[in-house]
Motif scaffolding. Sequence first.
Motif, short mmCIF file in Angstrom:
data_model
loop_
_atom_site.label_atom_id
_atom_site.label_comp_id
_atom_site.label_asym_id
_atom_site.label_seq_id
_atom_site.Cartn_x
_atom_site.Cartn_y
_atom_site.Cartn_z
N GLY A 1 0.87 -1.14 -0.09
CA GLY A 1 0.01 0.03 -0.11
C GLY A 1 0.93 1.13 -0.06
O GLY A 1 0.33 2.19 0.04
N VAL A 2 2.01 1.24 0.10
CA VAL A 2 3.00 2.49 0.21
C VAL A 2 3.47 2.53 -1.39
O VAL A 2 4.00 1.63 -1.90
CB VAL A 2 4.35 2.17 1.04
N SER A 3 3.09 3.66 -1.75
CA SER A 3 3.39 4.03 -3.38
C SER A 3 5.01 4.73 -3.34
O SER A 3 5.58 4.48 -4.34
CB SER A 3 2.57 4.90 -3.96
N ILE A 4 5.19 5.52 -2.24
CA ILE A 4 6.39 6.43 -2.56
C ILE A 4 7.18 6.47 -1.18
O ILE A 4 6.59 6.36 -0.12
CB ILE A 4 6.00 7.94 -2.89
N ILE A 5 8.43 6.27 -1.47
CA ILE A 5 9.33 6.39 -0.18
C ILE A 5 10.22 7.38 -0.37
O ILE A 5 10.47 8.07 -1.46
CB ILE A 5 10.27 5.25 -0.05
N ALA B 1 21.00 4.40 1.58
CA ALA B 1 20.16 5.63 2.07
C ALA B 1 19.41 5.34 3.23
O ALA B 1 19.07 4.21 3.38
CB ALA B 1 19.50 6.18 0.96
N ASP B 2 19.13 6.38 3.87
CA ASP B 2 18.16 6.25 5.16
C ASP B 2 16.61 6.26 4.21
O ASP B 2 16.64 7.01 3.21
CB ASP B 2 17.97 7.56 5.95
N VAL B 3 15.86 5.33 4.47
CA VAL B 3 14.38 5.19 3.83
C VAL B 3 13.43 5.22 4.88
O VAL B 3 13.07 4.90 5.88
CB VAL B 3 14.34 3.54 3.49
N THR B 4 12.49 6.32 4.38
CA THR B 4 11.25 6.31 5.30
C THR B 4 10.03 6.23 4.47
O THR B 4 10.07 6.59 3.14
CB THR B 4 11.33 7.79 6.11
N PHE B 5 8.95 5.95 4.84
CA PHE B 5 7.71 6.22 3.98
C PHE B 5 7.14 7.21 4.37
O PHE B 5 7.33 8.21 5.23
CB PHE B 5 6.79 4.88 4.82
N ALA B 6 6.00 7.58 3.53
CA ALA B 6 5.17 8.82 3.61
C ALA B 6 4.71 9.08 4.89
O ALA B 6 4.72 10.45 5.42
CB ALA B 6 4.32 8.85 2.44
#
Length: 138
Positions: free
Chosen positions: A82-86, A102-107
């Motif tokens: 369900g996550v489209s963009i990080i 990279a550090d990755v986060t969800f919207a």
Amino acid sequence: MSLSFVPTLAARDEIDGPVSAEIIQIIDGDTLLVPATPWPQQTMEVHVRIRGIDAPEIHSKCTEIRKAGLKARDALQQMISGVSIIQLRGIAGDKYFGRILADVTFADGRNPAQDLLSEGLVRAYDGGRKPQVFCAEE
């Protein structure tokens, strides 16, 4: 102008970000494939190693390690459902050519590295030498 005045990016320099990216594929428990757009009108497909974690190897010869790696990959797949963009931040070159770190986060602000660590599916990793992992089958 002398070349000494021309700014250059070294392999370990970072791009602060955030850079938005869409997930194409989960490679394993700590690596994603994304088309990133670091500059306008320039998109590139790149493997992103999630900073701060190390997942068990899914291609290990050891069944136990391979199963743990698949479990970490599946958990990451669930997290991104369900996550489209990080968002990628602190983007730097990785020790393997063609991959970035990279550090990755969800919207919504969630951090998949922290979630995977909390679930005990990956170990903390600072980029140094990895500890030797022994297989119970050997």
